[in-house]
Write an enzyme that holds these catalytic residues in place. Structure first.
Site, short mmCIF file in Angstrom:
data_model
loop_
_atom_site.label_atom_id
_atom_site.label_comp_id
_atom_site.label_asym_id
_atom_site.label_seq_id
_atom_site.Cartn_x
_atom_site.Cartn_y
_atom_site.Cartn_z
N HIS A 1 8.82 21.64 -90.51
CA HIS A 1 9.66 21.46 -91.43
C HIS A 1 10.54 22.67 -91.61
CE1 HIS A 1 8.02 17.57 -92.70
NE2 HIS A 1 6.72 17.81 -92.68
N ALA B 1 -13.52 26.28 -80.02
CA ALA B 1 -13.42 25.31 -80.79
C ALA B 1 -12.74 25.84 -82.14
CB ALA B 1 -14.82 25.02 -81.30
N ASN C 1 -10.04 12.92 -77.32
CA ASN C 1 -11.49 12.55 -77.88
C ASN C 1 -11.11 11.87 -79.47
OD1 ASN C 1 -14.04 12.66 -76.49
ND2 ASN C 1 -12.75 14.30 -75.56
N ALA D 1 -13.20 21.62 -79.85
CA ALA D 1 -13.04 20.92 -81.17
C ALA D 1 -12.00 21.54 -82.00
CB ALA D 1 -14.32 20.45 -81.70
N THR E 1 -0.53 29.27 -80.76
CA THR E 1 0.66 29.58 -80.95
C THR E 1 1.60 29.96 -79.95
OG1 THR E 1 0.18 32.02 -81.38
CG2 THR E 1 0.04 30.58 -83.34
#
Ligand SMILES: CC(C)(COP(=O)(O)OP(=O)(O)OC[C@H]1O[C@@H](n2cnc3c(N)ncnc32)[C@H](O)[C@@H]1OP(=O)(O)O)[C@@H](O)C(=O)NCCC(=O)NCCS
Length: 165
Positions: free
Chosen positions: A90, A139, A60, A121, A144
């Site tokens: 990183h 949402a 979306n 969302a 993880t």
């Protein structure tokens, strides 16, 4: 050589979506009848992984997918607006160099999102996440790790809040 961009002719890509193929050998694949909506960004960057989207899946508006260590999305997956999937970290092993110059941490295996998953969302999905078949992520969640099939998870970090009937 791998085709850097393999989009099914039946996929629906908004003219306002942005897809940046790899110049270093990784691939972006979008399967039959999948949709990439306006202002979504798919970019081959930050690792050697591919981005693969199956059939009848929806990315979306304002989703950001960076290939990193790889993103594998199955069929009939719904990814709601504003979700960010960037399977890369990183490196930051020394304080003597800017993080920008330290390269990347070792791969945790990329992100796998199996068939029939619904991501709400504004989720963030981190490297190493495995969202199993038919699971729901609420949402605003940060994923993880492993989310078992047909379970409902939410929060930061995402935790189980229920099971689908
Ligand atoms: C995850 C979701 C589907 C759960 O719906 P549900 O099964 O009806 O869950 P409930 O509303 O009964 O909530 C169950 C518990 O989880 C919590 N919860 C629900 N969604 C949550 C979220 N996104 N983040 C954190 N906690 C959440 C509720 O506060 C409730 O906690 P409590 O038991 O302590 O009161 C829904 O809350 C959600 O986030 N939907 C996404 C909507 C969206 O992004 N739409 C985009 C269009 S595609």
């Amino acid at each position: 050589m791998t085709n850097p961009l393999d989009i099914s002719p039946s996929a629906v890509i908004s003219p306002d979506a942005r897809i940046f193929p790899s110049t270093r050998g990784s691939a972006i694949r979008i399967g039959n009848f999948s949709h990439v909506m306006e202002f979504a960004i798919i970019r081959a960057v930050g690792g050697a992984g591919d981005v693969s989207i199956g059939e009848h899946s929806y990315i979306n508006p304002h989703c950001v997918l960076y290939s990193g260590n790889g993103i594998d999305i199955g069929d009939h997956v719904l990814i709601a607006p504003g979700t960010c999937i960037v399977p890369a970290n990183h490196a930051f092993r020394t304080r003597d160099l800017p993080i920008r110059l330290q390269g990347f941490k070792e791969s945790r295996g990329g992100v796998v999102i199996e068939d029939g998953v619904w991501l709400g969302a504004n989720c963030v999905v981190l490297d190493g996440s495995r969202i199993r078949r038919g699971a729901i992520v609420g949402a605003g969640s940060v994923v993880t790790g492993e989310i078992p099939e047909y379970s409902i998870w939410a929060g930061i970090p995402a935790k189980a809040i229920g099971m689908r009937p």
